[in-house]
Scaffold this active site. Sequence first.
Site, short mmCIF file in Angstrom:
data_model
loop_
_atom_site.label_atom_id
_atom_site.label_comp_id
_atom_site.label_asym_id
_atom_site.label_seq_id
_atom_site.Cartn_x
_atom_site.Cartn_y
_atom_site.Cartn_z
N LEU A 76 7.81 23.78 -16.16
CA LEU A 76 7.72 24.31 -14.81
C LEU A 76 6.61 25.35 -14.76
O LEU A 76 6.48 26.17 -15.67
CB LEU A 76 9.06 24.96 -14.41
CG LEU A 76 9.10 25.52 -12.98
CD1 LEU A 76 9.05 24.39 -11.96
CD2 LEU A 76 10.35 26.36 -12.78
N GLU A 112 10.28 24.65 -23.04
CA GLU A 112 10.69 25.88 -22.36
C GLU A 112 12.19 26.07 -22.55
O GLU A 112 12.85 25.27 -23.21
CB GLU A 112 10.35 25.81 -20.87
CG GLU A 112 10.89 24.59 -20.16
CD GLU A 112 10.26 24.38 -18.78
OE1 GLU A 112 9.72 25.34 -18.20
OE2 GLU A 112 10.31 23.24 -18.28
N ARG A 145 23.45 5.47 1.86
CA ARG A 145 22.99 5.44 0.48
C ARG A 145 22.08 4.24 0.22
O ARG A 145 22.48 3.09 0.37
CB ARG A 145 24.18 5.42 -0.48
CG ARG A 145 23.78 5.61 -1.94
CD ARG A 145 24.99 5.63 -2.85
NE ARG A 145 24.61 5.93 -4.23
CZ ARG A 145 24.09 5.05 -5.08
NH1 ARG A 145 23.89 3.80 -4.70
NH2 ARG A 145 23.76 5.42 -6.30
N TYR A 169 14.13 23.17 -4.99
CA TYR A 169 14.70 24.49 -4.75
C TYR A 169 13.76 25.58 -5.23
O TYR A 169 12.81 25.32 -5.97
CB TYR A 169 16.07 24.63 -5.41
CG TYR A 169 16.03 24.85 -6.91
CD1 TYR A 169 16.24 26.12 -7.45
CD2 TYR A 169 15.80 23.80 -7.79
CE1 TYR A 169 16.21 26.32 -8.82
CE2 TYR A 169 15.77 23.99 -9.16
CZ TYR A 169 15.97 25.27 -9.67
OH TYR A 169 15.94 25.47 -11.03
N ARG A 203 4.59 27.19 -4.53
CA ARG A 203 5.17 26.20 -5.44
C ARG A 203 6.14 25.28 -4.71
O ARG A 203 6.22 24.07 -4.99
CB ARG A 203 5.88 26.89 -6.61
CG ARG A 203 6.42 25.90 -7.63
CD ARG A 203 6.96 26.59 -8.87
NE ARG A 203 8.10 27.44 -8.57
CZ ARG A 203 8.70 28.21 -9.48
NH1 ARG A 203 8.27 28.23 -10.74
NH2 ARG A 203 9.73 28.96 -9.15
N LYS A 212 10.05 21.36 -9.13
CA LYS A 212 11.30 22.14 -9.24
C LYS A 212 12.40 21.43 -8.45
O LYS A 212 12.79 21.84 -7.35
CB LYS A 212 11.08 23.57 -8.74
CG LYS A 212 12.14 24.56 -9.20
CD LYS A 212 11.74 25.98 -8.88
CE LYS A 212 12.82 26.99 -9.24
NZ LYS A 212 12.99 27.13 -10.70
#
Length: 281
Positions: A201, A176, A100, A33, A52, A144
């Site tokens: 990140l 972070e 799945r 995301y 990114r 991310k």
Amino acid sequence: MSRTVYVNGSYLPEEKATVSIFDRGFLFADGVYEVTAVLDGKLVDFAGHVTRLERSLNELKMELPVSSDELLEIHRELIKHNKLDEGAIYLQITRGAADRDFVFPKNAKQTLILFTQAKPISAPKSGIRIVSAPDIRWGRRDIKTVQLLAPSLTKMLAKEAGKDDAWMVEDGFVTEGTSCNAYIVTKDSKIITRNLSNSILHGITRAAVLKLASELDMEIEERPFTIDEAQQAAEAFVTAATAFVNPVIEIDHVELSGGKPGPVVTRLSQLYIEESRKAAI
């Protein structure tokens, strides 16, 4: 009035938007995301977020399902549909829907969704109070991904302690915040922040703020630091896409800069917002 959202090529009222129960983002957190800030109806650091995004997708062996130009147009259409002046646009791409199985599906069509969030993000900030907590995330924080349960649990730990956020600690050093990069400012105004690696990140706002600080001839040192060192700092702050530059005024019950934003962080915050308004597209 409901928001207009984007789901796989269609603009829809949010209450009519659906995704398959077999989507791998839901079953495996198999997706990435980005969150892009919006100021004055324009996008902040859009090119950096796309770069990114493409890197995150590549690390998970996925591709961007639309061109970067198409992605920009989708963002702008959502701003227009929702009359968004200030806030953010959230984007998520998953590997798509398939029965799945831990093995990646071969022919699944990727899922692409975007939605807006209207909220004030440029107002002056009074600062946040944080606690420290063990970093329990996986080893590839540079990607991310949508697997955010560990940061969510850590954020709740801070909230239950009556604080705003937490700085996560691994092997004795701060990595972070739960959704932000962390910094301290020494008594001689040097900015210290953890160096880029798989441990944190690679923040888009981080890169922009460090570039701005460098242009202001501020000294920057990229290295790990401890909570004890942070508590002895003159100032501290965090950066994130919608937090911009946010002062930290307390770390594990120790106040910094008299419990209010310090001069270095205040200046950086003001200048970053000014520059972001000029460069937004």
